[in-house]
Design a protein around this motif. Sequence first.
Motif, PDB file in Angstrom:
ATOM      1  N   MET A   1      -3.795   4.914  -7.201  1.00 29.34           N
ATOM      2  CA  MET A   1      -4.775   4.232  -6.369  1.00 29.34           C
ATOM      3  C   MET A   1      -4.180   4.035  -4.977  1.00 29.34           C
ATOM      4  SD  MET A   1      -6.450   0.409  -6.829  1.00 29.34           S
ATOM      5  CE  MET A   1      -7.231   0.781  -8.356  1.00 29.34           C
ATOM      6  N   LYS A   2      -4.980   4.326  -3.964  1.00 31.96           N
ATOM      7  CA  LYS A   2      -4.523   4.178  -2.582  1.00 31.96           C
ATOM      8  C   LYS A   2      -5.197   2.985  -1.918  1.00 31.96           C
ATOM      9  CE  LYS A   2      -3.318   8.948  -1.683  1.00 31.96           C
ATOM     10  NZ  LYS A   2      -3.436  10.080  -0.775  1.00 31.96           N
ATOM     11  N   ILE A   3      -4.489   2.447  -0.933  1.00 27.14           N
ATOM     12  CA  ILE A   3      -4.994   1.344  -0.129  1.00 27.14           C
ATOM     13  C   ILE A   3      -4.838   1.737   1.336  1.00 27.14           C
ATOM     14  CG2 ILE A   3      -2.765   0.143  -0.122  1.00 27.14           C
ATOM     15  CD1 ILE A   3      -4.378  -2.506  -0.288  1.00 27.14           C
ATOM     16  N   ARG A   4      -5.767   1.296   2.166  1.00 26.47           N
ATOM     17  CA  ARG A   4      -5.686   1.580   3.606  1.00 26.47           C
ATOM     18  C   ARG A   4      -5.018   0.376   4.275  1.00 26.47           C
ATOM     19  NH1 ARG A   4      -7.258   5.278   7.085  1.00 26.47           N
ATOM     20  NH2 ARG A   4      -8.345   6.452   5.485  1.00 26.47           N
ATOM     21  N   ILE A   5      -3.917   0.648   4.966  1.00 22.66           N
ATOM     22  CA  ILE A   5      -3.173  -0.421   5.631  1.00 22.66           C
ATOM     23  C   ILE A   5      -2.935  -0.089   7.100  1.00 22.66           C
ATOM     24  CG2 ILE A   5      -2.049  -1.161   3.493  1.00 22.66           C
ATOM     25  CD1 ILE A   5       0.526   0.227   4.517  1.00 22.66           C
ATOM     26  N   ALA A   6      -2.628  -1.117   7.865  1.00 27.22           N
ATOM     27  CA  ALA A   6      -2.252  -0.942   9.264  1.00 27.22           C
ATOM     28  C   ALA A   6      -0.737  -0.810   9.372  1.00 27.22           C
ATOM     29  CB  ALA A   6      -2.749  -2.113  10.098  1.00 27.22           C
ATOM     30  N   GLY A   7      -0.023  -1.358   8.384  1.00 24.58           N
ATOM     31  CA  GLY A   7       1.425  -1.279   8.405  1.00 24.58           C
ATOM     32  C   GLY A   7       2.070  -2.233   7.419  1.00 24.58           C
ATOM     33  N   ILE A   8       3.391  -2.166   7.393  1.00 25.43           N
ATOM     34  CA  ILE A   8       4.208  -3.005   6.512  1.00 25.43           C
ATOM     35  C   ILE A   8       5.378  -3.538   7.322  1.00 25.43           C
ATOM     36  CG2 ILE A   8       5.836  -2.938   4.570  1.00 25.43           C
ATOM     37  CD1 ILE A   8       4.016  -0.804   3.294  1.00 25.43           C
ATOM     38  N   ASN A   9       5.704  -4.802   7.093  1.00 27.57           N
ATOM     39  CA  ASN A   9       6.936  -5.379   7.627  1.00 27.57           C
ATOM     40  C   ASN A   9       7.738  -5.808   6.404  1.00 27.57           C
ATOM     41  OD1 ASN A   9       9.008  -6.911   8.713  1.00 27.57           O
ATOM     42  ND2 ASN A   9       7.718  -7.843  10.285  1.00 27.57           N
ATOM     43  N   ARG A  10       8.840  -5.161   6.160  1.00 29.82           N
ATOM     44  CA  ARG A  10       9.599  -5.376   4.927  1.00 29.82           C
ATOM     45  C   ARG A  10      10.388  -6.684   4.910  1.00 29.82           C
ATOM     46  NH1 ARG A  10       8.852  -0.053   5.418  1.00 29.82           N
ATOM     47  NH2 ARG A  10       8.361   1.086   3.514  1.00 29.82           N
ATOM     48  N   GLU A  11      10.651  -7.277   6.062  1.00 33.47           N
ATOM     49  CA  GLU A  11      11.432  -8.518   6.082  1.00 33.47           C
ATOM     50  C   GLU A  11      11.010  -9.371   7.270  1.00 33.47           C
ATOM     51  OE1 GLU A  11      15.565  -7.393   5.813  1.00 33.47           O
ATOM     52  OE2 GLU A  11      15.307  -6.590   3.799  1.00 33.47           O
ATOM     53  N   SER A  12       9.906 -10.100   7.098  1.00 37.74           N
ATOM     54  CA  SER A  12       9.364 -10.949   8.159  1.00 37.74           C
ATOM     55  C   SER A  12       9.785 -12.396   7.966  1.00 37.74           C
ATOM     56  CB  SER A  12       7.830 -10.861   8.153  1.00 37.74           C
ATOM     57  OG  SER A  12       7.281 -11.819   9.021  1.00 37.74           O
ATOM     58  N   LEU A  13      10.032 -13.061   9.078  1.00 39.73           N
ATOM     59  CA  LEU A  13      10.360 -14.495   9.050  1.00 39.73           C
ATOM     60  C   LEU A  13       9.218 -15.357   9.580  1.00 39.73           C
ATOM     61  CD1 LEU A  13      14.013 -14.249  10.409  1.00 39.73           C
ATOM     62  CD2 LEU A  13      13.299 -14.624   8.032  1.00 39.73           C
ATOM     63  N   VAL A  14       8.101 -14.743   9.974  1.00 38.80           N
ATOM     64  CA  VAL A  14       7.026 -15.499  10.627  1.00 38.80           C
ATOM     65  C   VAL A  14       5.715 -15.521   9.842  1.00 38.80           C
ATOM     66  CG1 VAL A  14       7.975 -15.134  12.938  1.00 38.80           C
ATOM     67  CG2 VAL A  14       6.302 -13.516  12.029  1.00 38.80           C
ATOM     68  N   ASP A  15       5.667 -14.896   8.675  1.00 38.30           N
ATOM     69  CA  ASP A  15       4.423 -14.800   7.914  1.00 38.30           C
ATOM     70  C   ASP A  15       4.475 -15.597   6.615  1.00 38.30           C
ATOM     71  OD1 ASP A  15       2.849 -12.835   9.566  1.00 38.30           O
ATOM     72  OD2 ASP A  15       4.682 -11.690   9.266  1.00 38.30           O
ATOM     73  N   GLY A  16       5.150 -16.732   6.680  1.00 33.46           N
ATOM     74  CA  GLY A  16       5.321 -17.602   5.530  1.00 33.46           C
ATOM     75  C   GLY A  16       6.773 -18.022   5.438  1.00 33.46           C
ATOM     76  N   PRO A  17       7.057 -18.971   4.552  1.00 32.48           N
ATOM     77  CA  PRO A  17       8.433 -19.466   4.442  1.00 32.48           C
ATOM     78  C   PRO A  17       9.377 -18.428   3.852  1.00 32.48           C
ATOM     79  CG  PRO A  17       7.061 -20.406   2.720  1.00 32.48           C
ATOM     80  CD  PRO A  17       6.151 -19.631   3.621  1.00 32.48           C
ATOM     81  N   GLY A  18      10.597 -18.412   4.342  1.00 27.75           N
ATOM     82  CA  GLY A  18      11.591 -17.472   3.856  1.00 27.75           C
ATOM     83  C   GLY A  18      11.378 -16.081   4.416  1.00 27.75           C
ATOM     84  N   ILE A  19      11.931 -15.127   3.729  1.00 24.13           N
ATOM     85  CA  ILE A  19      11.798 -13.732   4.125  1.00 24.13           C
ATOM     86  C   ILE A  19      10.640 -13.144   3.328  1.00 24.13           C
ATOM     87  CG2 ILE A  19      12.924 -11.467   4.201  1.00 24.13           C
ATOM     88  CD1 ILE A  19      15.621 -13.011   4.267  1.00 24.13           C
TER      89      ILE A  19
END
Length: 163
Positions: free
Chosen positions: A1-19
């Motif tokens: 199954m495929k999903i359409r995405i704009a991108g991935i950030n594998r290690e974000s510090l700004v999109d919730g607590p922690g990494i």
Amino acid sequence: MKIRIAGINRESLVDGPGIRYVIFSQGCFHNCRGCHNKETHPLDGGYEVELDYIYNDIIQNKYIDGVTFSGGDPFVQVEKFIHLAKRLKEKNIHIICYTGYLYDDILKDSKKRELLNYIDILIDGPFVLEQRTLKKPFVGSLNQRIIDVKKSLKENKIIEVKW
């Protein structure tokens, strides 16, 4: 199954607590004035990727504290995010989801409500430029709520998280 995405950030510090491992979904109908992710709005933008690829990439990352579904709006591709979220919860992975929809409206739609069952924290509401803030963590505007989904579903009322 495929999903359409704009991108991935594998290690974000700004999109919730922690990494956080962040998946930016493609497609959004809210068109909030001042949105900082306008490129994620067109349904035919971004690119397709296999959900198995994303899942395997997440579970192999030993440094993350959880996963964040962002956008666009993940509820535009609700069935695909249900599929992914269900698998992530089997591994006890914490999930945060951003949406321009309101929690109460999500509850009225059976498919969208199903996704809620796998989400730990929901950040709901459209971005409102006139209420833009940098003082409330993990939101763009003051109208947006940080909701503990498990407690809210159990108590049948919105329980906000205070970070």
